[in-house]
Design a protein around this motif. Structure first.
Motif, PDB file in Angstrom:
ATOM      1  N   THR A  72      52.697  40.657  45.693  1.00  8.47           N
ATOM      2  CA  THR A  72      53.766  41.309  44.934  1.00  8.47           C
ATOM      3  C   THR A  72      55.056  40.487  45.000  1.00  8.47           C
ATOM      4  OG1 THR A  72      52.801  43.468  45.406  1.00  8.47           O
ATOM      5  CG2 THR A  72      55.087  43.442  44.689  1.00  8.47           C
ATOM      6  N   VAL A  73      55.417  40.039  46.180  1.00  8.52           N
ATOM      7  CA  VAL A  73      56.658  39.276  46.351  1.00  8.52           C
ATOM      8  C   VAL A  73      56.613  37.953  45.579  1.00  8.52           C
ATOM      9  CG1 VAL A  73      58.053  38.007  48.051  1.00  8.52           C
ATOM     10  CG2 VAL A  73      57.259  40.320  48.557  1.00  8.52           C
ATOM     11  N   PHE A  74      55.466  37.285  45.573  1.00  4.64           N
ATOM     12  CA  PHE A  74      55.354  35.976  44.942  1.00  4.64           C
ATOM     13  C   PHE A  74      54.628  36.003  43.598  1.00  4.64           C
ATOM     14  CE2 PHE A  74      56.004  34.974  49.428  1.00  4.64           C
ATOM     15  CZ  PHE A  74      57.064  34.082  49.320  1.00  4.64           C
ATOM     16  N   GLU A  75      54.474  37.161  43.018  1.00  6.40           N
ATOM     17  CA  GLU A  75      53.689  37.290  41.780  1.00  6.40           C
ATOM     18  C   GLU A  75      54.232  36.402  40.659  1.00  6.40           C
ATOM     19  OE1 GLU A  75      51.478  40.721  39.197  1.00  6.40           O
ATOM     20  OE2 GLU A  75      53.249  41.289  40.354  1.00  6.40           O
ATOM     21  N   LYS A  76      55.526  36.352  40.493  1.00  8.99           N
ATOM     22  CA  LYS A  76      56.113  35.544  39.420  1.00  8.99           C
ATOM     23  C   LYS A  76      55.767  34.066  39.617  1.00  8.99           C
ATOM     24  CE  LYS A  76      59.858  36.984  37.713  1.00  8.99           C
ATOM     25  NZ  LYS A  76      61.241  37.405  37.464  1.00  8.99           N
ATOM     26  N   GLU A  77      55.880  33.576  40.835  1.00 11.77           N
ATOM     27  CA  GLU A  77      55.569  32.173  41.124  1.00 11.77           C
ATOM     28  C   GLU A  77      54.079  31.895  40.931  1.00 11.77           C
ATOM     29  OE1 GLU A  77      57.485  34.120  42.971  1.00 11.77           O
ATOM     30  OE2 GLU A  77      59.289  33.040  43.545  1.00 11.77           O
ATOM     31  N   ILE A  78      53.252  32.852  41.313  1.00 11.53           N
ATOM     32  CA  ILE A  78      51.802  32.698  41.138  1.00 11.53           C
ATOM     33  C   ILE A  78      51.473  32.612  39.657  1.00 11.53           C
ATOM     34  CG2 ILE A  78      49.580  33.861  41.431  1.00 11.53           C
ATOM     35  CD1 ILE A  78      50.788  35.039  44.082  1.00 11.53           C
ATOM     36  N   GLN A  79      52.082  33.474  38.862  1.00  8.48           N
ATOM     37  CA  GLN A  79      51.868  33.440  37.412  1.00  8.48           C
ATOM     38  C   GLN A  79      52.360  32.131  36.812  1.00  8.48           C
ATOM     39  OE1 GLN A  79      53.900  36.999  36.144  1.00  8.48           O
ATOM     40  NE2 GLN A  79      52.089  38.283  36.436  1.00  8.48           N
ATOM     41  N   GLN A  80      53.554  31.689  37.217  1.00  7.55           N
ATOM     42  CA  GLN A  80      54.117  30.440  36.691  1.00  7.55           C
ATOM     43  C   GLN A  80      53.237  29.244  37.019  1.00  7.55           C
ATOM     44  OE1 GLN A  80      58.077  30.517  38.349  1.00  7.55           O
ATOM     45  NE2 GLN A  80      58.916  31.629  36.598  1.00  7.55           N
ATOM     46  N   ALA A  81      52.562  29.303  38.152  1.00 11.72           N
ATOM     47  CA  ALA A  81      51.664  28.220  38.548  1.00 11.72           C
ATOM     48  C   ALA A  81      50.336  28.290  37.799  1.00 11.72           C
ATOM     49  CB  ALA A  81      51.418  28.262  40.052  1.00 11.72           C
ATOM     50  N   GLY A  82      50.119  29.378  37.065  1.00 13.06           N
ATOM     51  CA  GLY A  82      48.881  29.531  36.295  1.00 13.06           C
ATOM     52  C   GLY A  82      47.670  29.843  37.143  1.00 13.06           C
ATOM     53  N   LEU A  83      47.899  30.448  38.301  1.00 11.58           N
ATOM     54  CA  LEU A  83      46.796  30.751  39.209  1.00 11.58           C
ATOM     55  C   LEU A  83      46.192  32.115  38.894  1.00 11.58           C
ATOM     56  CD1 LEU A  83      48.425  29.550  42.549  1.00 11.58           C
ATOM     57  CD2 LEU A  83      46.843  28.302  41.066  1.00 11.58           C
ATOM     58  N   SER A  84      44.905  32.225  39.127  1.00 13.09           N
ATOM     59  CA  SER A  84      44.196  33.489  39.006  1.00 13.09           C
ATOM     60  C   SER A  84      44.429  34.274  40.294  1.00 13.09           C
ATOM     61  CB  SER A  84      42.703  33.198  38.815  1.00 13.09           C
ATOM     62  OG  SER A  84      41.938  34.369  38.926  1.00 13.09           O
ATOM     63  N   TYR A  85      44.668  35.567  40.174  1.00 15.34           N
ATOM     64  CA  TYR A  85      44.931  36.355  41.377  1.00 15.34           C
ATOM     65  C   TYR A  85      44.551  37.811  41.170  1.00 15.34           C
ATOM     66  CZ  TYR A  85      49.182  38.079  39.087  1.00 15.34           C
ATOM     67  OH  TYR A  85      50.060  38.666  38.217  1.00 15.34           O
ATOM     68  N   GLY A  86      44.441  38.491  42.283  1.00 21.55           N
ATOM     69  CA  GLY A  86      44.169  39.917  42.309  1.00 21.55           C
ATOM     70  C   GLY A  86      45.133  40.581  43.260  1.00 21.55           C
ATOM     71  N   LYS A  87      44.797  41.767  43.692  1.00 23.69           N
ATOM     72  CA  LYS A  87      45.699  42.548  44.538  1.00 23.69           C
ATOM     73  C   LYS A  87      46.016  41.870  45.871  1.00 23.69           C
ATOM     74  CE  LYS A  87      46.302  47.273  46.119  1.00 23.69           C
ATOM     75  NZ  LYS A  87      45.729  48.606  46.166  1.00 23.69           N
ATOM     76  N   LYS A  88      45.015  41.192  46.477  1.00 26.52           N
ATOM     77  CA  LYS A  88      45.216  40.558  47.783  1.00 26.52           C
ATOM     78  C   LYS A  88      44.688  39.131  47.843  1.00 26.52           C
ATOM     79  CE  LYS A  88      45.044  44.740  50.603  1.00 26.52           C
ATOM     80  NZ  LYS A  88      44.446  45.331  51.804  1.00 26.52           N
ATOM     81  N   LEU A  89      44.381  38.522  46.689  1.00 23.41           N
ATOM     82  CA  LEU A  89      43.696  37.237  46.676  1.00 23.41           C
ATOM     83  C   LEU A  89      44.273  36.345  45.587  1.00 23.41           C
ATOM     84  CD1 LEU A  89      40.929  35.895  47.798  1.00 23.41           C
ATOM     85  CD2 LEU A  89      40.072  36.550  45.562  1.00 23.41           C
ATOM     86  N   VAL A  90      44.434  35.058  45.907  1.00 25.51           N
ATOM     87  CA  VAL A  90      44.867  34.060  44.928  1.00 25.51           C
ATOM     88  C   VAL A  90      43.833  32.950  44.927  1.00 25.51           C
ATOM     89  CG1 VAL A  90      46.656  32.393  44.286  1.00 25.51           C
ATOM     90  CG2 VAL A  90      47.305  34.582  45.328  1.00 25.51           C
ATOM     91  N   ARG A  91      43.438  32.521  43.708  1.00 26.69           N
ATOM     92  CA  ARG A  91      42.474  31.446  43.561  1.00 26.69           C
ATOM     93  C   ARG A  91      43.187  30.175  43.089  1.00 26.69           C
ATOM     94  NH1 ARG A  91      41.228  35.763  41.207  1.00 26.69           N
ATOM     95  NH2 ARG A  91      39.649  37.157  42.024  1.00 26.69           N
ATOM     96  N   VAL A  92      42.887  29.054  43.752  1.00 28.04           N
ATOM     97  CA  VAL A  92      43.501  27.779  43.421  1.00 28.04           C
ATOM     98  C   VAL A  92      42.384  26.821  43.036  1.00 28.04           C
ATOM     99  CG1 VAL A  92      44.932  25.890  44.284  1.00 28.04           C
ATOM    100  CG2 VAL A  92      45.328  28.233  45.124  1.00 28.04           C
ATOM    101  N   GLY A  93      42.405  26.379  41.783  1.00 24.74           N
ATOM    102  CA  GLY A  93      41.375  25.449  41.308  1.00 24.74           C
ATOM    103  C   GLY A  93      41.487  24.097  41.977  1.00 24.74           C
ATOM    104  N   PHE A  94      40.354  23.492  42.259  1.00 27.75           N
ATOM    105  CA  PHE A  94      40.366  22.166  42.866  1.00 27.75           C
ATOM    106  C   PHE A  94      40.836  21.094  41.879  1.00 27.75           C
ATOM    107  CE2 PHE A  94      37.357  23.953  46.041  1.00 27.75           C
ATOM    108  CZ  PHE A  94      38.067  23.616  47.159  1.00 27.75           C
ATOM    109  N   ASP A  95      40.823  21.414  40.597  1.00 22.77           N
ATOM    110  CA  ASP A  95      41.283  20.442  39.619  1.00 22.77           C
ATOM    111  C   ASP A  95      42.789  20.494  39.506  1.00 22.77           C
ATOM    112  OD1 ASP A  95      41.521  22.895  38.398  1.00 22.77           O
ATOM    113  OD2 ASP A  95      40.497  22.308  36.573  1.00 22.77           O
TER     114      ASP A  95
END
Length: 95
Positions: A72-95
């Motif tokens: 929740t706190v970092f949601e904006k940054e996660i979205q800006q980075a184009g990362l896939s995420y859920g309620k408690k999990l963030v996915r970071v592509g190896f590419d």
């Protein structure tokens, strides 16, 4: 020997293994107060026995999980980075 060496050895893709190792080493270097361990067959870090962050590896990405508040706190940054995420999990592509 780092606590996660055996875990890393199980990652077949050498490039993914190296990238993921960099992430774990970064956490160790920047948060030396955290204790690393393997639990639920995944590398994670705790503080005084309390779960802080855990990691897992899939074929095309690695994930990290923490408390929902962190997302929740970092949601904006996660979205800006184009990362896939859920309620408690963030996915970071190896590419």
């Amino acid at each position: 020997m780092a606590f996660y060496d055996d875990y890393l050895a199980g990652i077949d893709n050498l490039e993914h293994r190296q990238k993921f190792a960099q992430v774990l080493k970064w956490v160790e270097a920047h948060y030396p107060n955290l204790e690393g361990r393997i639990a639920w067959k995944q590398p994670m870090f705790t503080d005084h026995g309390t779960f802080i962050i855990g990691f897992s590896v899939a074929k095309a990405h690695f994930s990290f999980a923490g408390e929902a508040k962190i997302i929740t706190v970092f949601e904006k940054e996660i979205q800006q980075a184009g990362l896939s995420y859920g309620k408690k999990l963030v996915r970071v592509g190896f590419d």
